[in-house]
Design an enzyme around this catalytic site. Structure first.
Site, mmCIF file in Angstrom:
data_model
loop_
_atom_site.group_PDB
_atom_site.id
_atom_site.type_symbol
_atom_site.label_atom_id
_atom_site.label_comp_id
_atom_site.label_asym_id
_atom_site.label_seq_id
_atom_site.Cartn_x
_atom_site.Cartn_y
_atom_site.Cartn_z
ATOM 1 N N LYS A 74 -88.672 40.840 -14.603
ATOM 2 C CA LYS A 74 -88.276 39.559 -14.036
ATOM 3 C C LYS A 74 -89.475 38.622 -13.997
ATOM 4 O O LYS A 74 -90.589 39.039 -13.644
ATOM 5 C CB LYS A 74 -87.745 39.820 -12.622
ATOM 6 C CG LYS A 74 -87.086 38.662 -11.913
ATOM 7 C CD LYS A 74 -86.490 39.163 -10.597
ATOM 8 C CE LYS A 74 -85.736 38.074 -9.850
ATOM 9 N NZ LYS A 74 -85.096 38.624 -8.626
ATOM 10 N N SER A 126 -80.657 37.532 -8.047
ATOM 11 C CA SER A 126 -81.392 36.655 -8.927
ATOM 12 C C SER A 126 -81.993 37.350 -10.139
ATOM 13 O O SER A 126 -82.552 36.695 -11.028
ATOM 14 C CB SER A 126 -82.505 35.955 -8.147
ATOM 15 O OG SER A 126 -83.432 36.893 -7.616
ATOM 16 N N SER A 154 -80.724 41.153 -4.857
ATOM 17 C CA SER A 154 -80.954 40.624 -6.197
ATOM 18 C C SER A 154 -81.180 41.668 -7.278
ATOM 19 O O SER A 154 -81.209 41.328 -8.462
ATOM 20 C CB SER A 154 -82.139 39.651 -6.182
ATOM 21 O OG SER A 154 -81.772 38.450 -5.544
#
Length: 466
Positions: A80, A156, A180
């Protein structure tokens, strides 16, 4: 689902370590899949082809020279884009962070994975500043669910889930503040581990809410999840909450099965407010495990509200200067929630923190009589991209904040969770949380492995990867 899925991390590591395959070949094939497929998925924001191939060549040479291969030898992975990568600004899904000085070195978890032989291929798409449950991003474009490209990945860590489901890499890293990792694991049909708060170092990552942030792995198999988790454990003086706990390897006991474990289903708050399929997924997993008992997490609705309030207030504090000087460069939806968070009165935050201490003690008391608690991950399957509202229990609600209604009460007190994917039919997957007491990731992974081997859970590569 593809009949010829790319190899998992454990298989790659075994083949590269035994010189049955080369790390260069594995990395080149992964880069080719990214080139062919990611234009439709939009999982990657940065691709590090030259770095990855050079590292693969060094690893192959070392193995030829007799150097023992690490447990993740030659395994491609991606992270990420809130985790530092040397030479890149750590964008955290934002426009503003692209003006930051490039990172001087990789984040701690990247270094630990590469020390185990894994090879970083790039950075992954995410919701701006991790304040997102959808996987949508106004700056880099939305990540698309590989199982249905017009649907959300969840966020996310949307790029992390999408890259796995598309077969681009066998291992990714995400972050989880309120859900997330677990939400994209559910929507994209993969496995995700949110460890105990403080178990894995967050050093070298861009924060969101320091008192709630976790980093963790996502994968298409539980063995891969455990391999990565074991490689990343250990204290780190660069993260003040990850300094005390020694490594506790889980891989040796992974195939122990659930025998002897006291497993219960979360009732009350976790048995309402979602689509029937969300609860059917939990029932299917409970049936496989022979779980007949129901427990209720006390005041879970208040825990979710308190988590929401603390998230808004802490997140706003972190971004105050950016909100003052560059408000126009935020995603408007993120900016407006941060501004609202900046106006929360301090006594409200203090009250939420006091409740948090009470709630933690009350939930930990439950683990005196149970070892594992099962709950839905999300209240529904992945919504359509761009969707802003959904209907739960006959009530129309804003989608973005309510996707996490079953994950927030768990991360609020830092409990470890393995999110497992469940396919009830030929449609999109759902997810179930396997929740355990602090520092008992081994139990959650053991249960997840049993579910995987029994056929109750699977993380197939999407059809587009053929």
């Amino acid at each position: 689902m593809s009949a010829t899925a790319p190899a998992d991390a454990a298989t790659i590591a075994a083949d590269v370590g035994a010189a049955r395959s080369s790390a260069r070949t594995v990395v080149a094939e992964a880069l080719d899949r990214i080139r062919r497929l990611d234009g439709r998925v939009n999982a990657f924001t940065d691709i590090l082809a030259d770095r990855a191939l050079a590292r693969a060549d060094r690893l192959d040479a070392a193995i030829r020279g007799g150097v023992p291969a690490g447990p993740l030898a030659g395994v491609p992975f991606a992270v990420k884009n809130l985790i530092d990568i040397a030479g890149l600004p750590t964008r955290a899904g934002s426009k503003i962070n692209r003006d930051r000085t490039p990172a001087a070195r990789d984040g701690a978890l990247v270094r630990r994975l590469e020390a185990a032989g894994a090879i970083l291929l790039g950075a992954l798409n995410m919701g701006e500043y991790a304040y997102d449950f959808t996987g949508e991003n106004v700056h880099d474009g939305d990540a698309h669910n590989p199982h249905a490209l017009d649907h959300m990945t969840g966020g996310s860590s949307g790029g992390s889930g999408a890259a796995l489901a598309a077969g681009l890499v066998p291992l990714t890293l995400g972050s989880d503040t309120n859900g997330s990792i677990r939400v994209p694991a559910a929507f994209c049909g993969c496995f995700g581990l949110k460890p105990t708060y403080g178990r894995l170092t967050r050093a070298g990552s861009f924060p969101f809410v320091g008192s709630l942030d976790h980093l963790g792995p996502m994968a298409r198999s539980v063995t891969d999840l455990a391999l990565a988790y074991d490689a990343m454990q250990g204290p780190d003086t660069d993260d003040p909450v990850a300094t005390a706990r020694p490594p506790d390897p889980v891989l040796p006991g992974l195939d122990g099965g659930p025998g002897g474990l006291r497993i219960a289903v979360a009732g009350g708050y976790f048995a309402r407010g979602g689509d029937p399929d969300a609860f059917a997924a939990v029932a299917q997993i409970a049936d496989t495990l022979g779980a007949r008992r129901t427990v209720e997490l006390p005041e879970a609705h208040r825990a979710r509200a308190a988590a929401y309030l603390i998230t808004a207030a802490e997140g706003a504090t972190l971004h105050l200067e950016r909100l003052r000087t560059r408000p126009q460069d935020f995603d408007p939806a993120v900016r407006d929630r941060l501004i609202a968070g900046a106006m929360i009165p301090a006594p409200h935050v203090e009250q939420a923190q006091r409740f948090r201490r009470w709630y933690r003690d009350a939930v930990l008391d439950l683990f005196g009589s149970v070892d594992v608690i099962l709950a839905p991950t999300t209240p529904c399957r992945a919504p359509k991209g761009g969707q802003t509202h959904f209907v739960l229990d006959g009530t129309t609600l804003p989608l973005r904040p309510n996707i996490g209604l079953f994950t927030q009460p768990i991360s609020f007190i830092g409990l470890p969770v393995v999110a497992v994917p469940v396919w009830l039919d030929a449609g999109l997957p759902l997810g179930v949380q396997v929740i355990v007491a602090p520092w008992r990731e081994d139990l959650a992974l053991r249960v997840a492995r049993y579910l995987e081997t029994s056929g109750s859970c699977a993380a197939p590569v999407a059809e587009l990867a053929r």
